[in-house]
Design a protein around this motif. Structure first.
Motif, PDB file in Angstrom:
ATOM      1  N   GLY A 165       0.816  -1.202   0.000  1.00 54.86           N
ATOM      2  CA  GLY A 165       0.000   0.000   0.000  1.00 54.86           C
ATOM      3  C   GLY A 165       0.849   1.251   0.000  1.00 54.86           C
ATOM      4  N   SER A 166       0.190   2.389  -0.178  1.00 51.26           N
ATOM      5  CA  SER A 166       0.921   3.654  -0.255  1.00 51.26           C
ATOM      6  C   SER A 166       1.674   3.945   1.035  1.00 51.26           C
ATOM      7  CB  SER A 166      -0.054   4.797  -0.561  1.00 51.26           C
ATOM      8  OG  SER A 166      -1.070   4.877   0.436  1.00 51.26           O
ATOM      9  N   ALA A 167       1.083   3.564   2.182  1.00 52.18           N
ATOM     10  CA  ALA A 167       1.743   3.830   3.463  1.00 52.18           C
ATOM     11  C   ALA A 167       3.045   3.040   3.576  1.00 52.18           C
ATOM     12  CB  ALA A 167       0.810   3.473   4.618  1.00 52.18           C
ATOM     13  N   PHE A 168       3.005   1.754   3.147  1.00 52.93           N
ATOM     14  CA  PHE A 168       4.211   0.944   3.253  1.00 52.93           C
ATOM     15  C   PHE A 168       5.243   1.370   2.207  1.00 52.93           C
ATOM     16  CE2 PHE A 168       6.754  -2.899   3.823  1.00 52.93           C
ATOM     17  CZ  PHE A 168       6.645  -3.056   5.198  1.00 52.93           C
ATOM     18  N   LYS A 169       4.778   1.845   1.051  1.00 52.14           N
ATOM     19  CA  LYS A 169       5.719   2.364   0.066  1.00 52.14           C
ATOM     20  C   LYS A 169       6.453   3.574   0.614  1.00 52.14           C
ATOM     21  CE  LYS A 169       3.463   0.742  -4.168  1.00 52.14           C
ATOM     22  NZ  LYS A 169       2.769   1.147  -5.416  1.00 52.14           N
ATOM     23  N   GLU A 170       5.754   4.389   1.361  1.00 51.61           N
ATOM     24  CA  GLU A 170       6.406   5.533   1.996  1.00 51.61           C
ATOM     25  C   GLU A 170       7.430   5.077   3.023  1.00 51.61           C
ATOM     26  OE1 GLU A 170       3.399   8.031   3.627  1.00 51.61           O
ATOM     27  OE2 GLU A 170       2.544   8.574   1.684  1.00 51.61           O
ATOM     28  N   THR A 171       7.132   3.976   3.730  1.00 53.28           N
ATOM     29  CA  THR A 171       8.087   3.431   4.692  1.00 53.28           C
ATOM     30  C   THR A 171       9.328   2.911   3.978  1.00 53.28           C
ATOM     31  OG1 THR A 171       6.234   2.779   6.121  1.00 53.28           O
ATOM     32  CG2 THR A 171       8.377   1.823   6.606  1.00 53.28           C
ATOM     33  N   PHE A 172       9.125   2.245   2.831  1.00 47.28           N
ATOM     34  CA  PHE A 172      10.251   1.799   2.014  1.00 47.28           C
ATOM     35  C   PHE A 172      11.127   2.984   1.627  1.00 47.28           C
ATOM     36  CE2 PHE A 172      10.858  -2.504   0.703  1.00 47.28           C
ATOM     37  CZ  PHE A 172       9.684  -3.170   1.039  1.00 47.28           C
ATOM     38  N   ALA A 173      10.472   4.040   1.151  1.00 52.13           N
ATOM     39  CA  ALA A 173      11.215   5.223   0.716  1.00 52.13           C
ATOM     40  C   ALA A 173      11.976   5.844   1.881  1.00 52.13           C
ATOM     41  CB  ALA A 173      10.262   6.236   0.094  1.00 52.13           C
ATOM     42  N   GLU A 174      11.335   5.894   3.047  1.00 58.68           N
ATOM     43  CA  GLU A 174      11.984   6.480   4.216  1.00 58.68           C
ATOM     44  C   GLU A 174      13.175   5.641   4.657  1.00 58.68           C
ATOM     45  OE1 GLU A 174      10.723   8.547   8.478  1.00 58.68           O
ATOM     46  OE2 GLU A 174       9.327   7.203   7.451  1.00 58.68           O
ATOM     47  N   PHE A 175      13.065   4.313   4.524  1.00 57.72           N
ATOM     48  CA  PHE A 175      14.178   3.422   4.849  1.00 57.72           C
ATOM     49  C   PHE A 175      15.398   3.784   4.000  1.00 57.72           C
ATOM     50  CE2 PHE A 175      16.813  -0.210   5.241  1.00 57.72           C
ATOM     51  CZ  PHE A 175      16.406  -0.942   6.338  1.00 57.72           C
ATOM     52  N   GLY A 176      15.174   3.958   2.700  1.00 58.24           N
ATOM     53  CA  GLY A 176      16.272   4.325   1.814  1.00 58.24           C
ATOM     54  C   GLY A 176      16.878   5.673   2.152  1.00 58.24           C
ATOM     55  N   VAL A 177      16.021   6.612   2.518  1.00 65.64           N
ATOM     56  CA  VAL A 177      16.514   7.939   2.906  1.00 65.64           C
ATOM     57  C   VAL A 177      17.377   7.842   4.160  1.00 65.64           C
ATOM     58  CG1 VAL A 177      15.816  10.199   3.769  1.00 65.64           C
ATOM     59  CG2 VAL A 177      14.634   9.198   1.809  1.00 65.64           C
ATOM     60  N   LEU A 178      16.925   7.060   5.144  1.00 65.94           N
ATOM     61  CA  LEU A 178      17.674   6.935   6.393  1.00 65.94           C
ATOM     62  C   LEU A 178      19.052   6.324   6.171  1.00 65.94           C
ATOM     63  CD1 LEU A 178      14.859   5.756   8.852  1.00 65.94           C
ATOM     64  CD2 LEU A 178      16.114   7.917   8.934  1.00 65.94           C
ATOM     65  N   LEU A 179      19.136   5.355   5.244  1.00 67.01           N
ATOM     66  CA  LEU A 179      20.440   4.754   4.964  1.00 67.01           C
ATOM     67  C   LEU A 179      21.406   5.775   4.373  1.00 67.01           C
ATOM     68  CD1 LEU A 179      19.622   1.210   3.527  1.00 67.01           C
ATOM     69  CD2 LEU A 179      20.562   1.786   5.767  1.00 67.01           C
ATOM     70  N   GLY A 180      20.869   6.810   3.726  1.00 68.12           N
ATOM     71  CA  GLY A 180      21.730   7.836   3.148  1.00 68.12           C
ATOM     72  C   GLY A 180      21.973   9.022   4.047  1.00 68.12           C
ATOM     73  N   VAL A 181      21.363   9.038   5.225  1.00 65.60           N
ATOM     74  CA  VAL A 181      21.550  10.156   6.153  1.00 65.60           C
ATOM     75  C   VAL A 181      22.941  10.091   6.769  1.00 65.60           C
ATOM     76  CG1 VAL A 181      20.824  11.100   8.383  1.00 65.60           C
ATOM     77  CG2 VAL A 181      19.117  10.484   6.673  1.00 65.60           C
ATOM     78  N   VAL A 182      23.623  11.236   6.800  1.00 63.83           N
ATOM     79  CA  VAL A 182      24.943  11.319   7.427  1.00 63.83           C
ATOM     80  C   VAL A 182      24.848  12.334   8.566  1.00 63.83           C
ATOM     81  CG1 VAL A 182      27.402  11.720   7.056  1.00 63.83           C
ATOM     82  CG2 VAL A 182      25.985  10.856   5.185  1.00 63.83           C
TER      83      VAL A 182
END
Length: 304
Positions: free
Chosen positions: A199-216
């Motif tokens: 669903g859209s909510a879990f897709k947003e969680t996927f996207a946020e996961f990727g963003v967090l991995l790139g956070v420095v």
């Protein structure tokens, strides 16, 4: 979230005095016996962080032209050896690979991947060797990859049929969405045993996961800035995303344990089946715990 750019101006301005003091102390101190690679001048506290700019790869390329194919930078308290030539990379990755085999222990991936229980972020050692062996021999062997040929062919045929129908109706075809959907279905079937309509909510969680991995976060490299963690929202985001994925993967593992599918019963084994079988067959000496299974599968589904 607090990014590098938010505090650099303040840090640089407060570091100028310390910079000149540091240079004065170096000029009056005995020379070091260590043979270190060339290094650009660094500022106290932040090291060379200010020299990365908005395009770190271009900044590193520019610095390498001046300081050579092997140089030492300091990202806050973290020293980093930068190799920018084929010869230097070969020496590190092949000839001296055991010396450089350890992974940096970063706090964000550590929390997202179950205290670094996956292959990518686990410390080099006995645990990493055992998990790598399990992945190579049981998950990614040539025989296992070929066993998923039917899945790939079925999903590719469904994708082509979908494109054909959309073309027949004179509708525009968004190939990015179609290919992403097909990849999602293949990986879900291979790793989890069935398709998951995210669903859209879990897709947003996927996207946020990727963003967090790139956070420095600055506090990763400059410990005295750890107080900013209370205000940057990173910890709250990590906790929310980690909880969502853990609940999802826990439900997947429970479902697999209930059905206990086997190749001999005419069913295809997915990654979770294989890892649970290995866990059960090697209960007394296996490093494959439930968190290990979640971490390995999580790496796979993040390729969606």
């Amino acid at each position: 979230m607090v990014s590098i750019s938010h505090l650099l101006v303040v840090l640089i301005s407060t570091s100028l005095f310390l910079f000149f003091l540091h240079k004065w102390r170096r000029s009056h101190s005995p020379p070091s016996r260590k043979r270190l690679p060339p290094s650009p001048p660094k500022l106290p506290l932040i090291g060379n962080l200010h020299q990365l700019g908005s395009s770190p790869h271009r900044s590193l390329q520019s610095l390498s032209r001046r300081y050579g194919p092997l140089m030492l930078l300091h990202f806050g308290k973290v020293p980093a050896l930068i190799a920018s030539s084929t010869e230097a990379a070969c020496e590190i990755m092949k000839n001296q690979d055991l010396i450089f085999a350890n992974r940096p222990q970063l706090s964000i991936p550590g929390r997202l991947f179950y205290n670094n229980r996956d292959v990518a972020f686990a410390q080099y050692g006995e645990y990493w060797r055992q998990i790598r062996s399990v992945c190579v021999l049981h998950l990614l062997s040539n025989k296992r990859v070929q066993s998923y040929r039917r899945v790939r062919e079925e999903e590719t045929s469904l994708m082509v049929e979908k494109i054909r129908k959309l073309g027949a109706s004179s509708k525009a075809v968004n190939l990015t969405d179609v290919l992403t959907s097909m990849t999602n279905d293949v990986i879900c079937r291979v790793a989890l045993g069935k398709k998951f309509g995210l669903g859209s909510a879990f897709k947003e969680t996927f996207a946020e996961f990727g963003v967090l991995l790139g956070v420095v976060p600055l506090w990763e490299y400059i410990p005295w800035l750890s107080w900013t963690r209370k205000f940057d929202g990173v910890d709250e985001s990590i906790a929310r995303v980690a909880k969502a994925f853990d609940e999802f993967l826990e439900a997947v593992i429970k479902e697999h344990r209930v059905r206990e599918r086997r190749e001999g019963d005419g069913g295809d084994l997915d990654f979770v089946d294989i890892l649970l079988d290995f866990q059960r067959d090697n209960a007394s000496r296996s490093p494959v715990e439930d968190d290990t299974i979640k971490a390995i599968v999580l790496v796979k589904i993040l390729l969606l």
